[in-house]
Design a protein around this motif. Structure first.
Motif, PDB file in Angstrom:
ATOM      1  N   ASP A 239       0.855  -1.195   0.000  1.00 40.42           N
ATOM      2  CA  ASP A 239       0.000   0.000   0.000  1.00 40.42           C
ATOM      3  C   ASP A 239       0.890   1.245   0.000  1.00 40.42           C
ATOM      4  N   PRO A 240       0.621   2.244  -0.857  1.00 39.25           N
ATOM      5  CA  PRO A 240       1.470   3.452  -0.920  1.00 39.25           C
ATOM      6  C   PRO A 240       1.585   4.188   0.409  1.00 39.25           C
ATOM      7  N   ARG A 241       0.609   3.997   1.309  1.00 40.99           N
ATOM      8  CA  ARG A 241       0.631   4.702   2.592  1.00 40.99           C
ATOM      9  C   ARG A 241       1.471   3.975   3.649  1.00 40.99           C
ATOM     10  N   THR A 242       2.073   2.873   3.290  1.00 40.36           N
ATOM     11  CA  THR A 242       2.867   2.094   4.236  1.00 40.36           C
ATOM     12  C   THR A 242       4.219   2.769   4.484  1.00 40.36           C
ATOM     13  N   VAL A 243       4.666   2.670   5.723  1.00 36.08           N
ATOM     14  CA  VAL A 243       5.981   3.225   6.063  1.00 36.08           C
ATOM     15  C   VAL A 243       7.056   2.491   5.275  1.00 36.08           C
ATOM     16  N   LEU A 244       7.969   3.257   4.680  1.00 41.09           N
ATOM     17  CA  LEU A 244       9.096   2.677   3.953  1.00 41.09           C
ATOM     18  C   LEU A 244      10.402   2.898   4.712  1.00 41.09           C
ATOM     19  N   LEU A 245      10.659   4.144   5.088  1.00 39.52           N
ATOM     20  CA  LEU A 245      11.894   4.511   5.785  1.00 39.52           C
ATOM     21  C   LEU A 245      11.555   5.385   6.986  1.00 39.52           C
ATOM     22  N   PHE A 246      12.369   5.284   8.037  1.00 39.00           N
ATOM     23  CA  PHE A 246      12.128   6.093   9.233  1.00 39.00           C
ATOM     24  C   PHE A 246      13.443   6.291   9.979  1.00 39.00           C
ATOM     25  N   GLU A 247      13.465   7.312  10.823  1.00 39.55           N
ATOM     26  CA  GLU A 247      14.666   7.605  11.608  1.00 39.55           C
ATOM     27  C   GLU A 247      14.792   6.628  12.778  1.00 39.55           C
ATOM     28  N   VAL A 248      16.036   6.219  13.041  1.00 37.56           N
ATOM     29  CA  VAL A 248      16.311   5.342  14.183  1.00 37.56           C
ATOM     30  C   VAL A 248      17.529   5.872  14.929  1.00 37.56           C
ATOM     31  N   GLU A 249      17.754   5.341  16.109  1.00 40.92           N
ATOM     32  CA  GLU A 249      18.960   5.689  16.856  1.00 40.92           C
ATOM     33  C   GLU A 249      20.174   5.299  16.027  1.00 40.92           C
ATOM     34  N   GLY A 250      21.228   6.115  16.122  1.00 40.91           N
ATOM     35  CA  GLY A 250      22.412   5.847  15.316  1.00 40.91           C
ATOM     36  C   GLY A 250      23.032   4.492  15.595  1.00 40.91           C
TER      37      GLY A 250
END
Length: 297
Positions: A239-250
């Protein structure tokens, strides 16, 4: 006893009244010569001293030559109205401007002090003592305001820096999302594998700096993770609304992948989190919106 101010701006004396009468007779002094009586601080023309009126009247004739080896004390400067010190005016102007720019007061303060000293030593030929004092005061007050201005500016500068970092982070996630989609186009419309997604899209992204947010101070190579549930999936299955990339702890580092459990507890950008979606779009969102994100394809 008296002090005499010569045309060379030097003070002579103290001398007695008899010596002063002798100088009048020698035409080394006349009615316009500035004199300061003992016990006073005011310089006055010699003509204002009644005790020397007879000597001045007697010495009004042609000037006799000065004794050998002795320079004349005068000719006296022509008597005229006192002029206002330009330095005093400049000091006041710079002091007032200091309330707008602050740093002009660094010039206005010493200028006011110098002008005040010159006015006091001019024997009445310069005026503007009030202007000089006002310049010193305004410059001093505006300099005292520097810590206040600094306290107001630093939070604003920090906020502007944070905003710039957020905008840059959004741009980076867009580039990474584009790299994922370009990889899929070249690999049968399939998203890269979870354990090597950074390596897989590196050639599509170009610079390694794209993988690291400027606000990330951990020193890790990557500040972002791939949603593990979309890894290896066909684009059409997600689904286009699905999370693809996100910020994480280094600390998650290179090729990090996972889901909601890897989301940072606190944003690097104040109250804003940066999230990329399967359609290539990127959003900035508050912590309250994170619970509405779609993680399953």
């Amino acid at each position: 006893m008296f002090k005499i101010q010569g045309a060379d701006q030097k003070e002579y004396g103290p001398i007695s009244a008899e010596v002063l009468r002798q100088w009048i007779a020698e035409r080394r002094a006349d009615g316009r010569t500035l004199v300061q009586a003992e016990g006073t601080t005011t310089w006055r023309p010699l003509a204002e001293f009644p005790e020397f009126a007879d000597a001045l009247a007697a010495g009004a004739g042609p000037r006799p030559p000065a004794p050998p080896g002795q320079a004349p004390l005068q000719p006296p400067l022509p008597a005229g109205p006192a002029t206002t010190s330009g330095m005093a005016i400049a000091s006041l102007v710079l002091g007032v401007l200091g309330f707008c720019t602050v740093f002009t007061s660094l010039i206005g303060l010493p200028l006011g002090i110098i002008s005040l000293m010159k006015i006091k030593g001019s024997g009445g030929r310069l005026q503007g003592q009030g202007l000089a004092i006002a310049g010193i005061c305004t410059s001093g007050v505006s300099l005292l305001m520097i810590p206040l201005f600094a306290g107001m500016m630093f939070p604003a500068l920090a906020k502007a820096k944070q905003r710039a970092q957020t905008i840059n982070c959004v741009s980076q996630v867009k580039q990474l999302a584009l790299g994922v989609r370009l990889y899929a186009n070249d690999n049968k419309d399939t998203f890269p594998p979870a354990d090597s997604w950074c390596d897989s899209i590196q050639s599509y992204v170009g610079s390694l700096q794209t993988f690291r947010c400027r606000a990330d101070t951990t020193g890790q190579r990557s500040s972002f993770a791939l949603n593990k549930k979309v890894a290896g999936k066909k684009e059409a299955e997600v689904d286009p609304r699905t999370v693809l990339l996100f910020e994480v702890e280094g600390g998650s580092g290179w090729n990090a992948s996972g889901g909601r459990e890897l989301m940072m507890p606190r944003s690097r950008h104040g109250q804003t989190f940066v999230v990329g979606f399967a359609d290539g779009s990127v959003q900035q969102m508050s912590a309250s919106r994170l619970s509405t994100l779609r993680w399953d394809p």
